[in-house]
Design a protein around this motif. Sequence first.
Motif, PDB file in Angstrom:
ATOM      1  N   THR A 166       0.827  -1.211   0.000  1.00 19.95           N
ATOM      2  CA  THR A 166       0.000   0.000   0.000  1.00 19.95           C
ATOM      3  C   THR A 166       0.860   1.260   0.000  1.00 19.95           C
ATOM      4  O   THR A 166       0.606   2.199  -0.758  1.00 19.95           O
ATOM      5  CB  THR A 166      -0.910   0.007   1.248  1.00 19.95           C
ATOM      6  N   ASP A 210       1.221   4.394  -2.681  1.00 19.11           N
ATOM      7  CA  ASP A 210       1.053   5.798  -2.322  1.00 19.11           C
ATOM      8  C   ASP A 210       2.187   6.663  -2.872  1.00 19.11           C
ATOM      9  O   ASP A 210       1.989   7.823  -3.206  1.00 19.11           O
ATOM     10  CB  ASP A 210       0.998   5.965  -0.793  1.00 19.11           C
ATOM     11  N   CYS A 259      -4.963   2.104  -9.193  1.00 22.25           N
ATOM     12  CA  CYS A 259      -4.172   2.488  -8.025  1.00 22.25           C
ATOM     13  C   CYS A 259      -4.888   3.604  -7.266  1.00 22.25           C
ATOM     14  O   CYS A 259      -5.000   3.570  -6.044  1.00 22.25           O
ATOM     15  CB  CYS A 259      -2.793   2.923  -8.507  1.00 22.25           C
ATOM     16  N   GLN A 260      -5.414   4.585  -8.008  1.00 23.40           N
ATOM     17  CA  GLN A 260      -6.143   5.678  -7.358  1.00 23.40           C
ATOM     18  C   GLN A 260      -7.398   5.162  -6.662  1.00 23.40           C
ATOM     19  O   GLN A 260      -7.731   5.597  -5.564  1.00 23.40           O
ATOM     20  CB  GLN A 260      -6.513   6.748  -8.389  1.00 23.40           C
ATOM     21  N   GLN A 293      -6.409   3.648  -3.470  1.00 21.64           N
ATOM     22  CA  GLN A 293      -6.043   4.646  -2.466  1.00 21.64           C
ATOM     23  C   GLN A 293      -7.265   5.296  -1.837  1.00 21.64           C
ATOM     24  O   GLN A 293      -7.186   5.846  -0.751  1.00 21.64           O
ATOM     25  CB  GLN A 293      -5.159   5.716  -3.099  1.00 21.64           C
ATOM     26  N   SER A 294      -8.404   5.225  -2.542  1.00 19.91           N
ATOM     27  CA  SER A 294      -9.614   5.813  -1.961  1.00 19.91           C
ATOM     28  C   SER A 294     -10.258   4.867  -0.943  1.00 19.91           C
ATOM     29  O   SER A 294     -11.272   5.185  -0.352  1.00 19.91           O
ATOM     30  CB  SER A 294     -10.618   6.170  -3.062  1.00 19.91           C
ATOM     31  N   PRO A 322      -9.681   3.532   2.519  1.00 19.51           N
ATOM     32  CA  PRO A 322      -8.753   3.774   3.622  1.00 19.51           C
ATOM     33  C   PRO A 322      -8.691   2.649   4.652  1.00 19.51           C
ATOM     34  O   PRO A 322      -8.105   2.805   5.696  1.00 19.51           O
ATOM     35  CB  PRO A 322      -9.319   5.048   4.249  1.00 19.51           C
TER      36      PRO A 322
END
Length: 316
Positions: A80, A84, A167-168, A171-172, A174
């Motif tokens: 992860t 980032d 990937c984005q 990342q959303s 959490p």
Amino acid sequence: MGDIRYSVIIPVFNEQEVIGESYRRLKETMDRCGEPYELIFVNDGSRDQTSDMLIKICKADKSAKFLSFSRNFGHQTAITAGMDYSCGDAVIVIDADLQDPPEVMLEMMEKWKLGFQVVYGKRSKRKGETAFKKVTARLFYRFLRAMTDVDIPVDTGDFRLIDRRVCQALQSLPEHNRYVRGLVSWVGFKQTAVEYVREERFAGETKYPLKKMIRFAADALTAFSYKPLKLSIWLGAGLSGLSFLFLLIILIRRLVGLGAASWGWATLGVGSLFFNGVVLIMLGVIGEYIGRIYDEARARPLYIIADKTGFEQDAR
Ligand code: UDP
Ligand code: MG
């Protein structure tokens, strides 16, 4: 995104025996693709020479970058963090121990160029792993599939290529206690597989002892299924039904004049131990979920970075 085309993420934990060779093979493979890339080594709190070796590598090679956790946060968290800090148009996650052959990355890139946004590696064969690991892994992936509604492909690890958009999307999300390969399935997009033979570990030992494997399995199950919680309903219904049956038997015996059943204390003892056991197990299952809710409620950061080398910008 920027001028970097590929970001390769390599989680490492006490890999001093393999890291040199691993770097060499990864670099050789990525040079062959002829496009700009970065190798992001995420040091997951190694206690051996890994960290020093990586810093040396990164000082000599601009395409190698180093991210170091303040302690061991776990393989999934390391992946992860790598995501980032990555900036390539495509992100590839690969193990450091050369069990995932770097050459397969080139195949993944080809598929990506054809328009697939997730290309996962499917193990057609696993070499050099204990029979115990092979059997438990095989069973587990099938069990997980039966327990969840998310379409998580069997026999895939974290060796995969994902598009920047995927990937984005990741990342959303959490959430803590991450089961990354499940999350990748959950976010969707156009997915495909490349088959590969999982090689033997180049050197060193597995960093996944049984304890970590169990935790990993529990994370996967609780993150993607409520079914264990519902188990108590079915068990409860079944056991109530059973007790009702017993009651009937006792009544009938009494009515036909056989006298009430009188079992001894041993029967009672065994029965009570069994049912208390079932109740405690179900409490434990509920506890697993509550513990994870607690993790979310505390909202601690997923990881803490102690050191980094080679990055121009901060995480996004
Ligand atoms: N790893 C990690 N943190 C951990 C355990 C493992 O970053 O707590 C890394 C490890 O260095 C390797 C990858 O995760 O690059 C996969 O681990 P390993 O090869 O030991 O697992 P196995 O292949 O035996 O399942
Ligand atoms: Mg391995």
